[in-house]
Motif scaffolding. Structure first.
Motif, PDB file in Angstrom:
ATOM      1  N   ILE A 163       0.496  -1.536  -0.622  1.00 28.65           N
ATOM      2  CA  ILE A 163      -0.179   0.200  -0.227  1.00 28.65           C
ATOM      3  C   ILE A 163       0.554   1.471  -0.136  1.00 28.65           C
ATOM      4  N   ALA A 164       1.701   1.391   0.549  1.00 26.84           N
ATOM      5  CA  ALA A 164       2.989   2.313   1.015  1.00 26.84           C
ATOM      6  C   ALA A 164       2.977   2.868  -0.368  1.00 26.84           C
ATOM      7  N   ASP A 165       4.414   1.557  -0.919  1.00 22.82           N
ATOM      8  CA  ASP A 165       4.486   1.690  -2.658  1.00 22.82           C
ATOM      9  C   ASP A 165       3.721   2.412  -3.481  1.00 22.82           C
ATOM     10  N   LEU A 166       2.199   2.037  -3.099  1.00 21.71           N
ATOM     11  CA  LEU A 166       1.143   2.129  -4.437  1.00 21.71           C
ATOM     12  C   LEU A 166       1.047   3.396  -4.314  1.00 21.71           C
ATOM     13  N   LEU A 167       0.395   4.191  -3.090  1.00 16.67           N
ATOM     14  CA  LEU A 167      -0.074   5.696  -2.664  1.00 16.67           C
ATOM     15  C   LEU A 167       1.583   6.674  -3.142  1.00 16.67           C
ATOM     16  N   ALA A 168       3.003   6.012  -2.688  1.00 19.86           N
ATOM     17  CA  ALA A 168       3.987   6.814  -3.161  1.00 19.86           C
ATOM     18  C   ALA A 168       3.836   6.982  -5.087  1.00 19.86           C
TER      19      ALA A 168
END
Length: 90
Positions: A16-21
């Motif tokens: 999720i963090a990678d997706l948001l970034a």
């Protein structure tokens, strides 16, 4: 499709963090489970809808509107997705 059923909470957070970034051009290193989507990351309501659509496209799972309204932090997104996999397992 991303198989979130096979992910533990830590793996869900990383994904999720990678997706948001990627989606919102955020500094990946600055993202923590406690990061508030609205106050810390400057995600507005339209961005939040874009996120919900992207999650459905990539996972094939839809967050219910009442669940999505309660999401404030990245950890809340993890909880919501983990909840979807638990519902499916039941």
């Amino acid at each position: 499709m991303v198989a979130i059923n096979d992910m533990n909470r830590d793996e869900l957070f990383v994904w999720i963090a990678d997706l948001l970034a990627e989606m919102f051009e955020l500094d990946r290193e600055a993202l923590t489970p406690e990061s508030n989507l609205y106050t810390d990351l400057d995600i507005d309501s339209i961005d939040a809808v874009d996120l919900a659509v992207k999650l459905k496209q990539t996972t094939g799972k839809r967050l219910q509107p009442e669940v999505f309204k309660t999401i404030r932090t990245i950890d809340d997104v993890v909880d919501a997705l983990a909840g979807l996999t638990e519902e499916q397992a039941a």
